[in-house]
Design a protein around this motif. Structure first.
Motif, PDB file in Angstrom:
ATOM      1  N   LYS A 197       0.826  -1.222   0.000  1.00  0.00           N
ATOM      2  CA  LYS A 197       0.000   0.000   0.000  1.00  0.00           C
ATOM      3  C   LYS A 197       0.859   1.270   0.000  1.00  0.00           C
ATOM      4  N   ASN A 198       2.142   1.121   0.315  1.00  0.00           N
ATOM      5  CA  ASN A 198       3.096   2.246   0.238  1.00  0.00           C
ATOM      6  C   ASN A 198       2.590   3.494   0.976  1.00  0.00           C
ATOM      7  N   ARG A 199       2.253   3.314   2.246  1.00  0.00           N
ATOM      8  CA  ARG A 199       1.681   4.412   3.047  1.00  0.00           C
ATOM      9  C   ARG A 199       2.671   5.564   3.257  1.00  0.00           C
ATOM     10  N   THR A 200       3.950   5.242   3.233  1.00  0.00           N
ATOM     11  CA  THR A 200       4.987   6.290   3.369  1.00  0.00           C
ATOM     12  C   THR A 200       4.791   7.345   2.277  1.00  0.00           C
ATOM     13  N   TYR A 201       4.505   6.863   1.083  1.00  0.00           N
ATOM     14  CA  TYR A 201       4.290   7.754  -0.062  1.00  0.00           C
ATOM     15  C   TYR A 201       3.029   8.601   0.131  1.00  0.00           C
ATOM     16  N   PHE A 202       1.970   7.983   0.647  1.00  0.00           N
ATOM     17  CA  PHE A 202       0.727   8.716   0.916  1.00  0.00           C
ATOM     18  C   PHE A 202       0.999   9.878   1.873  1.00  0.00           C
ATOM     19  N   ILE A 203       1.758   9.597   2.923  1.00  0.00           N
ATOM     20  CA  ILE A 203       2.073  10.634   3.925  1.00  0.00           C
ATOM     21  C   ILE A 203       2.882  11.773   3.294  1.00  0.00           C
ATOM     22  N   LYS A 204       3.806  11.410   2.401  1.00  0.00           N
ATOM     23  CA  LYS A 204       4.626  12.448   1.722  1.00  0.00           C
ATOM     24  C   LYS A 204       3.766  13.321   0.805  1.00  0.00           C
ATOM     25  N   GLY A 290      -1.795  -2.486 -11.082  1.00  0.00           N
ATOM     26  CA  GLY A 290      -2.868  -3.383 -11.491  1.00  0.00           C
ATOM     27  C   GLY A 290      -3.617  -2.794 -12.673  1.00  0.00           C
ATOM     28  N   ASP A 291      -4.950  -2.831 -12.610  1.00  0.00           N
ATOM     29  CA  ASP A 291      -5.759  -2.287 -13.709  1.00  0.00           C
ATOM     30  C   ASP A 291      -6.284  -0.882 -13.410  1.00  0.00           C
ATOM     31  N   ALA A 292      -5.570  -0.150 -12.529  1.00  0.00           N
ATOM     32  CA  ALA A 292      -6.018   1.197 -12.138  1.00  0.00           C
ATOM     33  C   ALA A 292      -6.194   2.118 -13.345  1.00  0.00           C
ATOM     34  N   LYS A 293      -5.271   2.040 -14.305  1.00  0.00           N
ATOM     35  CA  LYS A 293      -5.333   2.908 -15.484  1.00  0.00           C
ATOM     36  C   LYS A 293      -6.637   2.678 -16.259  1.00  0.00           C
ATOM     37  N   TYR A 294      -7.011   1.406 -16.403  1.00  0.00           N
ATOM     38  CA  TYR A 294      -8.251   1.056 -17.115  1.00  0.00           C
ATOM     39  C   TYR A 294      -9.472   1.506 -16.313  1.00  0.00           C
ATOM     40  N   ILE A 295      -9.429   1.308 -14.997  1.00  0.00           N
ATOM     41  CA  ILE A 295     -10.575   1.655 -14.135  1.00  0.00           C
ATOM     42  C   ILE A 295     -10.802   3.168 -14.127  1.00  0.00           C
ATOM     43  N   LEU A 296      -9.717   3.935 -13.951  1.00  0.00           N
ATOM     44  CA  LEU A 296      -9.849   5.394 -13.831  1.00  0.00           C
ATOM     45  C   LEU A 296     -10.070   6.075 -15.180  1.00  0.00           C
ATOM     46  N   ASP A 297      -9.529   5.468 -16.251  1.00  0.00           N
ATOM     47  CA  ASP A 297      -9.797   5.928 -17.615  1.00  0.00           C
ATOM     48  C   ASP A 297      -9.495   7.419 -17.838  1.00  0.00           C
ATOM     49  N   SER A 298      -8.476   7.934 -17.141  1.00  0.00           N
ATOM     50  CA  SER A 298      -8.094   9.336 -17.330  1.00  0.00           C
ATOM     51  C   SER A 298      -6.704   9.569 -16.770  1.00  0.00           C
ATOM     52  N   LYS A 299      -5.844  10.162 -17.591  1.00  0.00           N
ATOM     53  CA  LYS A 299      -4.471  10.432 -17.115  1.00  0.00           C
ATOM     54  C   LYS A 299      -4.464  11.493 -16.016  1.00  0.00           C
ATOM     55  N   ASP A 300      -5.556  12.272 -15.920  1.00  0.00           N
ATOM     56  CA  ASP A 300      -5.649  13.310 -14.881  1.00  0.00           C
ATOM     57  C   ASP A 300      -5.800  12.717 -13.485  1.00  0.00           C
ATOM     58  N   LEU A 301      -6.133  11.417 -13.407  1.00  0.00           N
ATOM     59  CA  LEU A 301      -6.348  10.782 -12.100  1.00  0.00           C
ATOM     60  C   LEU A 301      -5.211   9.831 -11.733  1.00  0.00           C
ATOM     61  N   LEU A 302      -4.210   9.736 -12.623  1.00  0.00           N
ATOM     62  CA  LEU A 302      -3.065   8.855 -12.357  1.00  0.00           C
ATOM     63  C   LEU A 302      -1.905   9.662 -11.806  1.00  0.00           C
ATOM     64  N   ILE A 303      -1.315   9.156 -10.717  1.00  0.00           N
ATOM     65  CA  ILE A 303      -0.156   9.832 -10.131  1.00  0.00           C
ATOM     66  C   ILE A 303       1.074   8.932 -10.290  1.00  0.00           C
ATOM     67  N   PRO A 304       2.267   9.529 -10.358  1.00  0.00           N
ATOM     68  CA  PRO A 304       3.472   8.705 -10.528  1.00  0.00           C
ATOM     69  C   PRO A 304       3.814   7.919  -9.270  1.00  0.00           C
ATOM     70  N   ASN A 305       4.674   6.935  -9.430  1.00  0.00           N
ATOM     71  CA  ASN A 305       5.177   6.171  -8.285  1.00  0.00           C
ATOM     72  C   ASN A 305       6.283   6.962  -7.604  1.00  0.00           C
ATOM     73  N   ASN A 306       6.111   7.234  -6.329  1.00  0.00           N
ATOM     74  CA  ASN A 306       7.162   7.865  -5.530  1.00  0.00           C
ATOM     75  C   ASN A 306       7.699   9.200  -6.033  1.00  0.00           C
ATOM     76  N   ASP A 307       6.786  10.086  -6.411  1.00  0.00           N
ATOM     77  CA  ASP A 307       7.162  11.476  -6.706  1.00  0.00           C
ATOM     78  C   ASP A 307       6.089  12.370  -6.080  1.00  0.00           C
ATOM     79  N   PRO A 308       6.228  12.640  -4.749  1.00  0.00           N
ATOM     80  CA  PRO A 308       5.171  13.391  -4.052  1.00  0.00           C
ATOM     81  C   PRO A 308       4.933  14.793  -4.598  1.00  0.00           C
ATOM     82  N   ILE A 309       5.973  15.437  -5.107  1.00  0.00           N
ATOM     83  CA  ILE A 309       5.812  16.808  -5.613  1.00  0.00           C
ATOM     84  C   ILE A 309       4.969  16.807  -6.898  1.00  0.00           C
TER      85      ILE A 309
END
Length: 361
Positions: A197-204, A290-309
């Motif tokens: 779940k990478n909660r450290t990233y959520f906190i950042k 997983g299939d988040a990209k297909y589920i969300l169907d919008s690049k505006d709702l996708l965030i990168p891995n481990n880049d809080p800024i």
């Protein structure tokens, strides 16, 4: 009309994505169902809307073995349907003993070799070999799961994708939302405490968003209140964050929050929480897992891995653009209700079971 008799084999009936999917499948299916759990743990039993026989393998005893044998014999199943790796293995053993059709179910995407037990890695390797001989068909809840398992040696042509079906239980009332005007933004991370779940990233991310908005953050999930990783990260970041153990009704949490963020780095297949959010018209963001990209169907709702800024920029940009945000909420709400309808999932499962009985594959 003949009603198929399915025996489902799953770890437990405790709160979890696979477990809830099984319950929805049974509640919406007209076939006959029987559940064997490995662990004697059945907290979700009250969510079943019809009488279903449930028996657990553990604690194992001679008396229990006799009872299970008797119940299976009396039930006379057509199919043993495994759920997840351990369930697939036990379903294979039982299907072999009783000479019945065996089907598997994959719920994972990528796994982390660092955080996954050696037993699970060995079991997955064993199943990848057995997949060529034992199951008639393998159901995956995600495209990601299908490709990951094919790449590690699973029998590719046997894998079919049936995404989770979710029953809409709640919808946010604000028809035109403007989060930029809210005094406090309540942002949540939901799911059991687990390295994936990478909660450290959520906190950042919350730390970055707190520089621009008045953020009240919450983490909800089994084990969250006792997580060393979360507490350690909290001690380094001065943010307004509260921890809660899992809620039985996740929609009670949805009523209190404005935004959901999924920061998982691996392991997700078809994250139910994202589908539930879209069906509830709740703004949600996720890493491409997983299939988040297909589920969300919008690049505006996708965030990168481990880049809080960068994640903060993406989230902030949409908060400040209520017209676009409301368009996405409405579009995704309509799309998710259609694509992830429980009736559609049930129809696909029943087709696979029927075809496997007729040896169509």
């Amino acid at each position: 009309k003949y009603f198929m008799k399915i025996i489902h084999v799953i770890n437990s009936l405790d709160q979890g994505g696979a477990e809830m999917t099984l319950i929805r499948l049974i509640n919406n299916s007209s076939q006959k169902h029987f559940i064997i759990t490995i662990l004697n743990s059945h907290s979700l039993i009250k969510k079943l809307k019809k009488p279903v026989e449930i028996i657990s393998l553990l604690p194992l005893s001679l008396k229990k073995i006799k009872l299970i044998k008797e119940k299976i014999k009396n039930y006379s199943p057509d199919i043993f349907q495994g759920w997840m790796y351990h369930g697939d293995l036990i379903a294979s053993i039982l299907g072999f003993i009783y000479n019945k059709k065996i089907l598997w179910n994959i719920r994972h995407g990528k796994i982390s070799l660092k955080h996954t037990s050696k037993k699970t890695i060995i079991l997955r390797l064993l199943l990848s070999i057995l997949s060529h001989f034992i199951p008639t068909k393998i159901i995956s809840c995600s495209k990601e799961g299908q490709s990951v398992h094919k790449n590690i040696g699973y029998c590719g042509h046997k894998i079919t994708v049936i995404r989770n079906g979710i029953t809409q239980a709640y919808e946010k009332k604000d028809s035109d939302l403007d989060l930029s005007r809210k005094k406090d933004l309540v942002i949540a991370s939901i799911g059991r405490d687990n390295p994936q779940k990478n909660r450290t990233y959520f906190i950042k991310i919350i730390k970055e968003l707190s520089k621009e908005f008045n953020v009240k953050a919450i983490i909800v999930g089994r084990g969250a209140t006792s997580s060393k990783e979360i507490k350690n990260e909290l001690s380094k970041n001065q943010i307004d964050l509260r921890l809660y153990e899992s809620f039985e009704n996740i929609y009670k949490v949805f009523q209190k929050i404005d935004i959901l963020i999924l920061t998982s780095s691996y392991g997700e297949g078809c994250p139910n929480i994202l589908i539930e959010s879209l069906q509830s018209k709740l703004l949600c963001f996720s890493t491409d897992v997983g299939d988040a990209k297909y589920i969300l169907d919008s690049k505006d709702l996708l965030i990168p891995n481990n880049d809080p800024i960068e994640s903060k920029k993406i989230i902030s940009k949409l908060i400040k653009n209520p017209i676009k945000m409301n368009y996405l909420l409405k579009k995704n709400n309509t799309r998710s209700l259609k694509l992830f309808a429980p009736e559609l999932m049930v129809k696909k499962y029943e087709n696979v079971w029927r075809n496997s009985m007729k040896n169509i594959f």
